[in-house]
Design a protein around this motif. Structure first.
Motif, PDB file in Angstrom:
ATOM      1  N   GLY A  75      76.503  13.430 171.121  1.00 22.73           N
ATOM      2  CA  GLY A  75      75.061  13.211 171.177  1.00 22.73           C
ATOM      3  C   GLY A  75      74.658  11.898 170.531  1.00 22.73           C
ATOM      4  O   GLY A  75      73.829  11.154 171.069  1.00 22.73           O
ATOM      5  N   ARG A  76      75.253  11.608 169.376  1.00 23.67           N
ATOM      6  CA  ARG A  76      74.949  10.341 168.705  1.00 23.67           C
ATOM      7  C   ARG A  76      75.437   9.154 169.529  1.00 23.67           C
ATOM      8  O   ARG A  76      74.761   8.147 169.654  1.00 23.67           O
ATOM      9  N   ARG A  77      76.630   9.282 170.105  1.00 21.56           N
ATOM     10  CA  ARG A  77      77.169   8.192 170.919  1.00 21.56           C
ATOM     11  C   ARG A  77      76.337   7.981 172.182  1.00 21.56           C
ATOM     12  O   ARG A  77      76.115   6.843 172.612  1.00 21.56           O
ATOM     13  N   ALA A  78      75.889   9.073 172.796  1.00 23.14           N
ATOM     14  CA  ALA A  78      75.079   8.953 174.006  1.00 23.14           C
ATOM     15  C   ALA A  78      73.735   8.307 173.706  1.00 23.14           C
ATOM     16  O   ALA A  78      73.174   7.615 174.558  1.00 23.14           O
ATOM     17  N   ALA A  79      73.214   8.526 172.507  1.00 21.76           N
ATOM     18  CA  ALA A  79      71.948   7.902 172.134  1.00 21.76           C
ATOM     19  C   ALA A  79      72.107   6.396 171.981  1.00 21.76           C
ATOM     20  O   ALA A  79      71.174   5.637 172.222  1.00 21.76           O
ATOM     21  N   ILE A  80      73.292   5.970 171.591  1.00 22.05           N
ATOM     22  CA  ILE A  80      73.550   4.543 171.403  1.00 22.05           C
ATOM     23  C   ILE A  80      73.863   3.874 172.737  1.00 22.05           C
ATOM     24  O   ILE A  80      73.309   2.834 173.064  1.00 22.05           O
ATOM     25  N   ALA A  81      74.753   4.460 173.509  1.00 25.75           N
ATOM     26  CA  ALA A  81      75.148   3.887 174.799  1.00 25.75           C
ATOM     27  C   ALA A  81      75.206   5.013 175.826  1.00 25.75           C
ATOM     28  O   ALA A  81      75.938   5.989 175.639  1.00 25.75           O
ATOM     29  N   GLN A  82      74.438   4.898 176.881  1.00 26.39           N
ATOM     30  CA  GLN A  82      74.407   5.923 177.919  1.00 26.39           C
ATOM     31  C   GLN A  82      75.745   5.997 178.631  1.00 26.39           C
ATOM     32  O   GLN A  82      76.301   4.967 179.026  1.00 26.39           O
TER      33      GLN A  82
END
Length: 177
Positions: A75-82
């Protein structure tokens, strides 16, 4: 924990824990990683295996905890880079066996229910998988999830309501879920 203790747990509960990991992950390679991480984490635990402390619940708790941590990371990674979406439209269709209409209908309903369970939010999916997939008692689920018993009951009730609504919206008759 000692390697012989963990080896005994793998022998006794391995297939069951793998099925749980597979339902959580939904993707075989991720499930295999989660399964391996679960038993590796047990090797890192200090002390001895206490058979009276329900080692099965410990395994479910460790696997669920690892999965929740990984979900938070994603979730944190997806918020940074889709993430990039892969195109499934051109994938070849698997060859289907000839089935009777009733068998095909039953398979379709089970597949729709599995997909609906996979779409449940994690807070509802994990108790539902533990209660109905692993057939654990509510008290054990409360211990695994570190939640009060009433919270587990309400989450299971809400999960059933959500599944019922989704299945009825897809045109399936009301059945016991």
């Amino acid at each position: 924990m000692q390697a012989p203790d963990v080896s005994g747990l793998v022998d006794r509960y391995g297939p069951e824990i793998y099925r749980y990991c597979r339902r959580l992950a939904g993707f075989a390679p991720d499930a295999e990683d989660l399964y391996q991480q679960t038993f590796l984490r047990l090797l890192e635990l200090p002390g001895e295996l206490d058979e009276e402390q329900n080692p099965r619940a410990l395994l479910y708790s460790v696997a669920g905890g690892i999965w929740k941590n990984e979900a938070r990371k994603r979730g944190r990674r997806a918020a940074i880079a889709q993430p990039l979406e892969l195109d499934d439209e051109n994938a070849p269709e698997p060859a289907a066996r000839e089935d009777t209409e009733a068998t095909a209908q039953g398979r379709a309903e089970r597949a729709a229910l599995r997909a609906a369970v996979d779409r449940l939010p994690l807070t509802y999916r994990v108790p539902a998988l533990l209660a109905y997939g692993a057939e654990l008692p509510l008290e054990a689920i409360a211990g695994i999830e570190k939640l009060p018993l009433g919270t587990v009951k309400s989450r299971l009730h809400r999960a059933k309501q959500m599944l019922k609504q989704e299945m009825e919206a897809q045109g399936y008759e009301r059945q016991k879920i």
